[in-house]
Scaffold this motif. Structure first.
Motif, PDB file in Angstrom:
ATOM      1  N   VAL A 107     -18.738 -16.080  15.530  1.00  0.00           N
ATOM      2  CA  VAL A 107     -18.681 -16.574  16.902  1.00  0.00           C
ATOM      3  C   VAL A 107     -17.643 -15.818  17.733  1.00  0.00           C
ATOM      4  N   GLY A 108     -16.516 -15.471  17.132  1.00  0.00           N
ATOM      5  CA  GLY A 108     -15.413 -14.834  17.858  1.00  0.00           C
ATOM      6  C   GLY A 108     -15.788 -13.576  18.619  1.00  0.00           C
ATOM      7  N   PRO A 109     -16.351 -12.578  17.965  1.00  0.00           N
ATOM      8  CA  PRO A 109     -16.695 -11.356  18.707  1.00  0.00           C
ATOM      9  C   PRO A 109     -17.693 -11.596  19.846  1.00  0.00           C
ATOM     10  N   THR A 110     -18.635 -12.488  19.631  1.00  0.00           N
ATOM     11  CA  THR A 110     -19.595 -12.797  20.694  1.00  0.00           C
ATOM     12  C   THR A 110     -18.891 -13.464  21.870  1.00  0.00           C
ATOM     13  N   LEU A 111     -18.040 -14.435  21.566  1.00  0.00           N
ATOM     14  CA  LEU A 111     -17.308 -15.132  22.623  1.00  0.00           C
ATOM     15  C   LEU A 111     -16.404 -14.175  23.397  1.00  0.00           C
ATOM     16  N   TYR A 112     -15.619 -13.377  22.675  1.00  0.00           N
ATOM     17  CA  TYR A 112     -14.690 -12.485  23.348  1.00  0.00           C
ATOM     18  C   TYR A 112     -15.410 -11.358  24.082  1.00  0.00           C
ATOM     19  N   GLY A 113     -16.519 -10.896  23.548  1.00  0.00           N
ATOM     20  CA  GLY A 113     -17.323  -9.897  24.257  1.00  0.00           C
ATOM     21  C   GLY A 113     -17.879 -10.462  25.550  1.00  0.00           C
ATOM     22  N   THR A 114     -18.350 -11.696  25.487  1.00  0.00           N
ATOM     23  CA  THR A 114     -18.870 -12.355  26.691  1.00  0.00           C
ATOM     24  C   THR A 114     -17.756 -12.559  27.713  1.00  0.00           C
ATOM     25  N   LEU A 115     -16.590 -13.010  27.254  1.00  0.00           N
ATOM     26  CA  LEU A 115     -15.458 -13.190  28.161  1.00  0.00           C
ATOM     27  C   LEU A 115     -15.023 -11.865  28.790  1.00  0.00           C
ATOM     28  N   PHE A 116     -15.063 -10.785  28.009  1.00  0.00           N
ATOM     29  CA  PHE A 116     -14.702  -9.477  28.554  1.00  0.00           C
ATOM     30  C   PHE A 116     -15.690  -9.064  29.641  1.00  0.00           C
ATOM     31  N   GLY A 117     -16.993  -9.283  29.383  1.00  0.00           N
ATOM     32  CA  GLY A 117     -18.005  -8.939  30.382  1.00  0.00           C
ATOM     33  C   GLY A 117     -17.823  -9.737  31.660  1.00  0.00           C
ATOM     34  N   ILE A 118     -17.593 -11.039  31.520  1.00  0.00           N
ATOM     35  CA  ILE A 118     -17.355 -11.890  32.686  1.00  0.00           C
ATOM     36  C   ILE A 118     -16.096 -11.441  33.418  1.00  0.00           C
ATOM     37  N   GLY A 119     -15.049 -11.148  32.638  1.00  0.00           N
ATOM     38  CA  GLY A 119     -13.788 -10.709  33.228  1.00  0.00           C
ATOM     39  C   GLY A 119     -13.922  -9.397  33.969  1.00  0.00           C
ATOM     40  N   CYS A 120     -14.673  -8.462  33.410  1.00  0.00           N
ATOM     41  CA  CYS A 120     -14.863  -7.170  34.085  1.00  0.00           C
ATOM     42  C   CYS A 120     -15.597  -7.356  35.409  1.00  0.00           C
ATOM     43  N   ARG A 121     -16.632  -8.191  35.401  1.00  0.00           N
ATOM     44  CA  ARG A 121     -17.371  -8.427  36.648  1.00  0.00           C
ATOM     45  C   ARG A 121     -16.494  -9.117  37.691  1.00  0.00           C
ATOM     46  N   ALA A 122     -15.546  -9.945  37.237  1.00  0.00           N
ATOM     47  CA  ALA A 122     -14.659 -10.671  38.147  1.00  0.00           C
ATOM     48  C   ALA A 122     -13.386  -9.888  38.473  1.00  0.00           C
ATOM     49  N   GLY A 123     -13.249  -8.685  37.880  1.00  0.00           N
ATOM     50  CA  GLY A 123     -12.041  -7.887  38.121  1.00  0.00           C
ATOM     51  C   GLY A 123     -10.853  -8.309  37.268  1.00  0.00           C
ATOM     52  N   VAL A 124     -11.113  -9.052  36.202  1.00  0.00           N
ATOM     53  CA  VAL A 124     -10.049  -9.514  35.298  1.00  0.00           C
ATOM     54  C   VAL A 124     -10.449  -9.170  33.866  1.00  0.00           C
ATOM     55  N   PRO A 125     -10.380  -7.876  33.495  1.00  0.00           N
ATOM     56  CA  PRO A 125     -10.817  -7.499  32.146  1.00  0.00           C
ATOM     57  C   PRO A 125      -9.958  -8.094  31.025  1.00  0.00           C
ATOM     58  N   ALA A 126      -8.792  -8.607  31.358  1.00  0.00           N
ATOM     59  CA  ALA A 126      -7.914  -9.212  30.350  1.00  0.00           C
ATOM     60  C   ALA A 126      -8.259 -10.679  30.106  1.00  0.00           C
ATOM     61  N   LEU A 127      -9.399 -11.149  30.602  1.00  0.00           N
ATOM     62  CA  LEU A 127      -9.785 -12.546  30.444  1.00  0.00           C
ATOM     63  C   LEU A 127      -9.782 -13.012  28.981  1.00  0.00           C
ATOM     64  N   PRO A 128     -10.249 -12.202  28.020  1.00  0.00           N
ATOM     65  CA  PRO A 128     -10.187 -12.676  26.627  1.00  0.00           C
ATOM     66  C   PRO A 128      -8.756 -12.973  26.159  1.00  0.00           C
ATOM     67  N   PHE A 129      -7.797 -12.185  26.614  1.00  0.00           N
ATOM     68  CA  PHE A 129      -6.398 -12.420  26.228  1.00  0.00           C
ATOM     69  C   PHE A 129      -5.876 -13.708  26.866  1.00  0.00           C
ATOM     70  N   ALA A 130      -6.247 -13.942  28.120  1.00  0.00           N
ATOM     71  CA  ALA A 130      -5.828 -15.176  28.793  1.00  0.00           C
ATOM     72  C   ALA A 130      -6.462 -16.390  28.099  1.00  0.00           C
ATOM     73  N   PHE A 131      -7.721 -16.253  27.704  1.00  0.00           N
ATOM     74  CA  PHE A 131      -8.396 -17.335  26.989  1.00  0.00           C
ATOM     75  C   PHE A 131      -7.690 -17.631  25.667  1.00  0.00           C
ATOM     76  N   ALA A 132      -7.380 -16.587  24.896  1.00  0.00           N
ATOM     77  CA  ALA A 132      -6.693 -16.766  23.612  1.00  0.00           C
ATOM     78  C   ALA A 132      -5.336 -17.432  23.813  1.00  0.00           C
ATOM     79  N   SER A 133      -4.631 -17.032  24.856  1.00  0.00           N
ATOM     80  CA  SER A 133      -3.337 -17.638  25.151  1.00  0.00           C
ATOM     81  C   SER A 133      -3.507 -19.108  25.516  1.00  0.00           C
ATOM     82  N   GLY A 134      -4.525 -19.412  26.318  1.00  0.00           N
ATOM     83  CA  GLY A 134      -4.789 -20.803  26.686  1.00  0.00           C
ATOM     84  C   GLY A 134      -5.123 -21.673  25.487  1.00  0.00           C
ATOM     85  N   VAL A 135      -5.935 -21.139  24.583  1.00  0.00           N
ATOM     86  CA  VAL A 135      -6.278 -21.894  23.369  1.00  0.00           C
ATOM     87  C   VAL A 135      -5.019 -22.140  22.534  1.00  0.00           C
ATOM     88  N   SER A 136      -4.159 -21.138  22.449  1.00  0.00           N
ATOM     89  CA  SER A 136      -2.905 -21.305  21.699  1.00  0.00           C
ATOM     90  C   SER A 136      -2.029 -22.375  22.340  1.00  0.00           C
TER      91      SER A 136
END
Length: 167
Positions: free
Chosen positions: A79-108
């Motif tokens: 699940v992890g690579p799919t989730l983080y890949g999807t978050l990266f794609g969403i982040g790139c389209r929104a101008g925030v390619p670091a979205l997976p890192f922000a998500f990981a930090s939020g989960v922590s």
């Protein structure tokens, strides 16, 4: 002394800070975060030890716990690579390619909050004499004085009817 609960909170918060720093994209910041990252990567040690103790008190064998743990890790590896890949794609389209890192930090940070609101007693290793909650292992489970929550219960020799020797 931090104890298991304090260690888990500090280590998980370290992971949150590290993920945010990695999201900044600076190599010097990433290297500067290595010591915090090393502490952060120990976050599961106390949790794993406590799960093992609680599982043993509940009558689960170490093999069953290890199997369940490995099944969860395998699921996360799918699940992890799919989730983080999807978050990266969403982040790139929104101008925030670091979205997976922000998500990981939020989960922590959510994990830190969960540990902070969890009962302190859930993190303590209790000897049978300190077992005020009266947690007994299920019928048929071995009673071990070194296991958290294992106290005199229905399976202990102290409460088992004694057989009379055959005449």
């Amino acid at each position: 002394r931090l104890g298991a609960r304090g260690h888990t909170m500090v280590a998980t918060a370290g992971s949150a800070v590290t993920e945010l720093a990695l999201g900044l994209g600076s190599t010097s910041v990433a290297f500067g975060m290595l010591p915090i990252n090393w502490v952060g990567r120990t976050q599961g040690m106390a949790v794993t030890a406590r799960i093992t103790q609680a599982g043993a008190a509940a009558g689960l064998g170490q093999g069953a716990l290890a199997g369940d743990h490995q099944n969860l890790r395998s699921l996360l590896k799918v699940v992890g690579p799919t989730l983080y890949g999807t978050l990266f794609g969403i982040g790139c389209r929104a101008g925030v390619p670091a979205l997976p890192f922000a998500f990981a930090s939020g989960v922590s940070l959510v994990a830190v909050a969960l540990v902070a609101i969890s009962p302190v007693a859930a993190w303590e290793t209790l000897s049978p004499k300190e077992n005020k909650a009266g947690i007994d292992p299920p019928a048929g489970a071995p009673v071990d004085a070194g296991v958290a929550g294992a106290g005199p219960g229905p399976t202990s020799s102290a409460q088992q009817p004694q057989r009379k020797p055959a005449s």
